[in-house]
Design a protein around this motif. Structure first.
Motif, PDB file in Angstrom:
ATOM      1  N   ALA A   2       0.898  -1.423   0.027  1.00 54.65           N
ATOM      2  CA  ALA A   2      -0.062  -0.023   0.001  1.00 54.65           C
ATOM      3  C   ALA A   2       0.747   1.113   0.072  1.00 54.65           C
ATOM      4  CB  ALA A   2      -1.000  -0.021   1.249  1.00 54.65           C
ATOM      5  N   GLU A   3       0.303   2.322  -0.556  1.00 50.49           N
ATOM      6  CA  GLU A   3       1.173   3.413  -0.731  1.00 50.49           C
ATOM      7  C   GLU A   3       0.048   4.856  -0.391  1.00 50.49           C
ATOM      8  OE1 GLU A   3       0.771   4.918  -5.271  1.00 50.49           O
ATOM      9  OE2 GLU A   3       1.636   2.975  -5.105  1.00 50.49           O
ATOM     10  N   PRO A   4       0.593   5.844   0.016  1.00 55.36           N
ATOM     11  CA  PRO A   4      -0.421   6.772   0.542  1.00 55.36           C
ATOM     12  C   PRO A   4      -1.338   7.268  -0.821  1.00 55.36           C
ATOM     13  CG  PRO A   4       2.009   7.382   1.218  1.00 55.36           C
ATOM     14  CD  PRO A   4       2.136   6.139   0.285  1.00 55.36           C
ATOM     15  N   HIS A  33      -7.201   7.498   6.916  1.00 56.92           N
ATOM     16  CA  HIS A  33      -6.687   6.248   7.214  1.00 56.92           C
ATOM     17  C   HIS A  33      -6.522   5.357   6.088  1.00 56.92           C
ATOM     18  CE1 HIS A  33      -7.011   7.538  11.424  1.00 56.92           C
ATOM     19  NE2 HIS A  33      -8.332   8.107  11.215  1.00 56.92           N
ATOM     20  N   THR A  34      -6.780   5.866   4.850  1.00 57.43           N
ATOM     21  CA  THR A  34      -6.912   5.175   3.558  1.00 57.43           C
ATOM     22  C   THR A  34      -5.666   5.123   2.860  1.00 57.43           C
ATOM     23  OG1 THR A  34      -9.348   5.622   3.709  1.00 57.43           O
ATOM     24  CG2 THR A  34      -8.277   4.952   1.414  1.00 57.43           C
ATOM     25  N   ARG A  35      -5.195   4.115   2.269  1.00 63.20           N
ATOM     26  CA  ARG A  35      -3.964   4.023   1.351  1.00 63.20           C
ATOM     27  C   ARG A  35      -4.470   3.427   0.049  1.00 63.20           C
ATOM     28  NH1 ARG A  35       0.581   4.827   3.794  1.00 63.20           N
ATOM     29  NH2 ARG A  35       1.868   3.489   2.662  1.00 63.20           N
ATOM     30  N   VAL A  36      -3.569   3.620  -0.793  1.00 69.46           N
ATOM     31  CA  VAL A  36      -3.973   3.016  -2.122  1.00 69.46           C
ATOM     32  C   VAL A  36      -3.372   1.476  -1.885  1.00 69.46           C
ATOM     33  CG1 VAL A  36      -3.207   2.901  -4.594  1.00 69.46           C
ATOM     34  CG2 VAL A  36      -3.787   5.089  -3.558  1.00 69.46           C
ATOM     35  N   ALA A  37      -4.101   0.526  -2.484  1.00 65.65           N
ATOM     36  CA  ALA A  37      -3.835  -0.901  -2.297  1.00 65.65           C
ATOM     37  C   ALA A  37      -3.581  -1.439  -3.756  1.00 65.65           C
ATOM     38  CB  ALA A  37      -4.735  -1.616  -1.669  1.00 65.65           C
ATOM     39  N   GLY A  38      -4.031  -0.733  -5.013  1.00 67.40           N
ATOM     40  CA  GLY A  38      -3.884  -1.237  -6.211  1.00 67.40           C
ATOM     41  C   GLY A  38      -4.390  -0.039  -7.100  1.00 67.40           C
ATOM     42  N   ARG A  39      -3.978  -0.531  -8.551  1.00 66.22           N
ATOM     43  CA  ARG A  39      -4.186   0.525  -9.518  1.00 66.22           C
ATOM     44  C   ARG A  39      -4.888  -0.239 -10.781  1.00 66.22           C
ATOM     45  NH1 ARG A  39      -2.429   5.406  -8.633  1.00 66.22           N
ATOM     46  NH2 ARG A  39      -0.660   5.415  -7.180  1.00 66.22           N
ATOM     47  N   CYS A  40      -5.822   0.616 -11.374  1.00 62.47           N
ATOM     48  CA  CYS A  40      -6.466  -0.218 -12.726  1.00 62.47           C
ATOM     49  C   CYS A  40      -5.213  -0.426 -13.654  1.00 62.47           C
ATOM     50  CB  CYS A  40      -7.355   0.872 -13.113  1.00 62.47           C
ATOM     51  SG  CYS A  40      -8.306   0.109 -14.764  1.00 62.47           S
ATOM     52  N   GLY A  41      -5.452  -1.633 -14.401  1.00 64.22           N
ATOM     53  CA  GLY A  41      -4.592  -2.007 -15.383  1.00 64.22           C
ATOM     54  C   GLY A  41      -4.495  -1.176 -16.668  1.00 64.22           C
ATOM     55  N   THR A  46      -7.841   5.423 -11.465  1.00 62.47           N
ATOM     56  CA  THR A  46      -8.311   4.547 -10.606  1.00 62.47           C
ATOM     57  C   THR A  46      -7.611   3.955  -9.667  1.00 62.47           C
ATOM     58  OG1 THR A  46     -10.221   4.208 -12.269  1.00 62.47           O
ATOM     59  CG2 THR A  46     -10.257   2.530 -10.482  1.00 62.47           C
ATOM     60  N   VAL A  47      -8.085   3.810  -8.244  1.00 62.39           N
ATOM     61  CA  VAL A  47      -7.245   3.187  -7.308  1.00 62.39           C
ATOM     62  C   VAL A  47      -8.111   2.437  -6.335  1.00 62.39           C
ATOM     63  CG1 VAL A  47      -5.450   4.804  -7.139  1.00 62.39           C
ATOM     64  CG2 VAL A  47      -7.503   5.366  -5.960  1.00 62.39           C
ATOM     65  N   ASP A  48      -7.709   1.426  -6.048  1.00 62.10           N
ATOM     66  CA  ASP A  48      -8.001   0.258  -5.023  1.00 62.10           C
ATOM     67  C   ASP A  48      -7.748   0.808  -3.654  1.00 62.10           C
ATOM     68  OD1 ASP A  48      -9.179  -1.623  -6.841  1.00 62.10           O
ATOM     69  OD2 ASP A  48      -7.243  -2.360  -7.147  1.00 62.10           O
ATOM     70  N   TYR A  87     -16.611   0.289   4.381  1.00 60.25           N
ATOM     71  CA  TYR A  87     -15.135   0.942   4.422  1.00 60.25           C
ATOM     72  C   TYR A  87     -15.001   1.144   2.922  1.00 60.25           C
ATOM     73  CZ  TYR A  87     -13.981  -0.344   9.105  1.00 60.25           C
ATOM     74  OH  TYR A  87     -14.080  -0.512  10.540  1.00 60.25           O
ATOM     75  N   LEU A  88     -14.222   2.178   2.582  1.00 58.43           N
ATOM     76  CA  LEU A  88     -13.641   2.444   1.541  1.00 58.43           C
ATOM     77  C   LEU A  88     -12.975   1.643   0.691  1.00 58.43           C
ATOM     78  CD1 LEU A  88     -12.755   6.399   2.133  1.00 58.43           C
ATOM     79  CD2 LEU A  88     -14.678   5.847   0.889  1.00 58.43           C
ATOM     80  N   SER A  89     -13.401   1.255  -0.908  1.00 60.77           N
ATOM     81  CA  SER A  89     -12.498   0.121  -1.065  1.00 60.77           C
ATOM     82  C   SER A  89     -12.183   0.544  -2.794  1.00 60.77           C
ATOM     83  CB  SER A  89     -13.507  -1.240  -1.523  1.00 60.77           C
ATOM     84  OG  SER A  89     -14.635  -0.856  -2.201  1.00 60.77           O
ATOM     85  N   LEU A  90     -12.851   1.383  -3.277  1.00 56.48           N
ATOM     86  CA  LEU A  90     -12.515   2.022  -4.812  1.00 56.48           C
ATOM     87  C   LEU A  90     -12.843   3.332  -5.242  1.00 56.48           C
ATOM     88  CD1 LEU A  90     -11.638   0.600  -7.566  1.00 56.48           C
ATOM     89  CD2 LEU A  90     -14.268   0.564  -7.941  1.00 56.48           C
ATOM     90  N   LEU A  91     -11.889   4.116  -5.765  1.00 54.37           N
ATOM     91  CA  LEU A  91     -12.186   5.508  -6.345  1.00 54.37           C
ATOM     92  C   LEU A  91     -12.025   5.183  -7.611  1.00 54.37           C
ATOM     93  CD1 LEU A  91     -12.799   8.223  -5.800  1.00 54.37           C
ATOM     94  CD2 LEU A  91     -10.433   8.633  -5.680  1.00 54.37           C
ATOM     95  N   GLU A  92     -12.940   5.332  -8.440  1.00 51.57           N
ATOM     96  CA  GLU A  92     -12.887   5.079  -9.968  1.00 51.57           C
ATOM     97  C   GLU A  92     -13.233   6.069 -10.775  1.00 51.57           C
ATOM     98  OE1 GLU A  92     -14.903   1.864 -13.334  1.00 51.57           O
ATOM     99  OE2 GLU A  92     -15.250   1.575 -11.339  1.00 51.57           O
TER     100      GLU A  92
END
Length: 112
Positions: A2-4, A33-41, A46-48, A87-92
């Motif tokens: 995860a990244e900020p 309290h949210t971090r980026v756990a992944g990105r769209c391919g 978009t970030v997970d 909980y927040l899971s996706l910002l698309e």
């Protein structure tokens, strides 16, 4: 790993989650309290999302997506906030253009 959240993604979430309702308030409280756990391919912005669930409570039961909005001209794009278990899971971000939106537009262009 995860990244900020970027300042642009943070500003987008804050703009989308303004409101007096309990769901918006609870999700807004999760942003620090949210971090980026992944990105769209596809290369879009978009970030997970991953929230530290020990630091903040879940939002009350609500529809999913929790928020859906569009950007006003000239962006021709939309944005969605999804959650999982409160909980927040996706910002698309999505666009009608041929090319993906690779950056978050200024949140002042969001139209709810």
């Amino acid at each position: 790993m995860a990244e900020p959240l970027s300042p642009e993604a943070t500003a987008t979430l804050r703009a989308l989650l303004t409101g007096p309702d309990p769901v918006s308030r609870a999700l807004l409280a999760q942003v620090p309290h949210t971090r980026v756990a992944g990105r769209c391919g596809c290369g879009c912005a978009t970030v997970d999302l991953e929230v530290d669930r020990t630091a903040v409570a879940p939002a009350p039961p609500h529809d999913n997506p929790a928020v859906e909005a569009g950007y006003t001209d000239p962006h021709w794009a939309g944005v969605i906030v999804c959650t999982e278990d409160g909980y927040l899971s996706l910002l698309e971000i999505y666009s009608v253009a041929d090319e993906p939106m690779t950056t978050w537009p200024d949140p002042h262009f969001i139209e709810r």
